[in-house]
Design a protein around this motif. Sequence first.
Motif, short mmCIF file in Angstrom:
data_model
loop_
_atom_site.label_atom_id
_atom_site.label_comp_id
_atom_site.label_asym_id
_atom_site.label_seq_id
_atom_site.Cartn_x
_atom_site.Cartn_y
_atom_site.Cartn_z
N ARG A 262 0.87 -1.18 0.00
CA ARG A 262 0.00 0.00 0.00
C ARG A 262 0.91 1.22 0.00
O ARG A 262 1.63 1.48 0.98
N VAL A 263 0.86 1.94 -1.10
CA VAL A 263 1.87 2.94 -1.42
C VAL A 263 1.27 4.34 -1.51
O VAL A 263 0.14 4.50 -1.99
N ARG A 264 2.02 5.29 -1.07
CA ARG A 264 1.68 6.70 -1.33
C ARG A 264 2.63 7.20 -2.41
O ARG A 264 3.86 7.16 -2.23
N LEU A 265 2.04 7.63 -3.51
CA LEU A 265 2.83 8.06 -4.65
C LEU A 265 3.34 9.48 -4.45
O LEU A 265 2.70 10.30 -3.79
N VAL A 266 4.46 9.76 -5.08
CA VAL A 266 5.03 11.11 -5.01
C VAL A 266 4.04 12.13 -5.57
O VAL A 266 3.84 13.21 -5.00
N THR A 267 3.42 11.79 -6.67
CA THR A 267 2.52 12.73 -7.35
C THR A 267 1.12 12.76 -6.75
O THR A 267 0.39 13.73 -6.96
N ALA A 268 0.76 11.70 -6.01
CA ALA A 268 -0.59 11.64 -5.44
C ALA A 268 -0.57 10.82 -4.17
O ALA A 268 -0.93 9.64 -4.18
N PRO A 269 -0.12 11.42 -3.07
CA PRO A 269 0.04 10.63 -1.84
C PRO A 269 -1.26 10.22 -1.15
O PRO A 269 -1.24 9.33 -0.31
N PHE A 270 -2.37 10.87 -1.52
CA PHE A 270 -3.65 10.52 -0.91
C PHE A 270 -4.66 10.21 -2.00
O PHE A 270 -4.79 10.96 -2.95
N PRO A 271 -5.41 9.13 -1.85
CA PRO A 271 -5.26 8.08 -0.84
C PRO A 271 -4.15 7.10 -1.22
O PRO A 271 -3.69 7.10 -2.37
N PRO A 272 -3.73 6.26 -0.29
CA PRO A 272 -2.73 5.26 -0.66
C PRO A 272 -3.30 4.27 -1.66
O PRO A 272 -4.52 4.06 -1.70
N ARG A 273 -2.45 3.68 -2.46
CA ARG A 273 -2.89 2.76 -3.51
C ARG A 273 -2.25 1.40 -3.30
O ARG A 273 -1.11 1.31 -2.84
N GLU A 274 -2.97 0.39 -3.67
CA GLU A 274 -2.48 -0.97 -3.51
C GLU A 274 -1.96 -1.53 -4.83
O GLU A 274 -2.58 -1.33 -5.88
N TYR A 275 -0.86 -2.23 -4.74
CA TYR A 275 -0.27 -2.87 -5.90
C TYR A 275 0.07 -4.32 -5.54
O TYR A 275 0.40 -4.62 -4.39
N TRP A 276 0.00 -5.17 -6.58
CA TRP A 276 0.27 -6.59 -6.39
C TRP A 276 1.47 -7.01 -7.22
O TRP A 276 1.67 -6.53 -8.33
N GLY A 277 2.23 -7.96 -6.68
CA GLY A 277 3.29 -8.58 -7.44
C GLY A 277 2.74 -9.58 -8.43
O GLY A 277 1.54 -9.88 -8.44
N GLN A 278 3.62 -10.13 -9.25
CA GLN A 278 3.20 -11.04 -10.31
C GLN A 278 2.98 -12.46 -9.80
O GLN A 278 2.41 -13.29 -10.51
N GLY A 279 3.40 -12.73 -8.59
CA GLY A 279 3.24 -14.06 -8.03
C GLY A 279 4.47 -14.92 -8.23
O GLY A 279 5.15 -14.84 -9.25
N THR A 280 4.76 -15.72 -7.22
CA THR A 280 5.87 -16.65 -7.32
C THR A 280 5.42 -18.01 -6.78
O THR A 280 4.77 -18.10 -5.74
N GLN A 281 5.72 -19.04 -7.53
CA GLN A 281 5.27 -20.38 -7.19
C GLN A 281 6.17 -20.99 -6.12
O GLN A 281 7.40 -20.97 -6.24
#
Length: 122
Positions: A98-117
Amino acid sequence: QVQLVESGGGLMQPGGSLRLSCAASGRIFSIDAMGWYRQAPGKQRELVATITSGGSTNYADSGQGRFTISRDNAKNTVYLQMDSLKPEDTVVYYCQVRVRLVTAPFPPREYWGQGTQVTVSS
């Protein structure tokens, strides 16, 4: 805007250990919570563990006592140390941040990885 690169999955014998890593990069101002989830085929994605920016951790029952989540804030990286692996740990593991971006710190945004088996088998 944010890229997540996971590594560390693979094949391990029951009782063995693996360490997953997930590095976040991009226009990140700050990272709030980081976590690991897993998903078996045909099932919903489920929580494995989370860690806040202050280091507070939360574990699902499935990994309690066997898995340890940690983070390196300087590297924007979250780790999952998995010990005493069981065959039922064989699934795809995803990191989430859950990240706060430099350009848009509010609201925080969620990102997912690609997955690892992760495969636990003798």
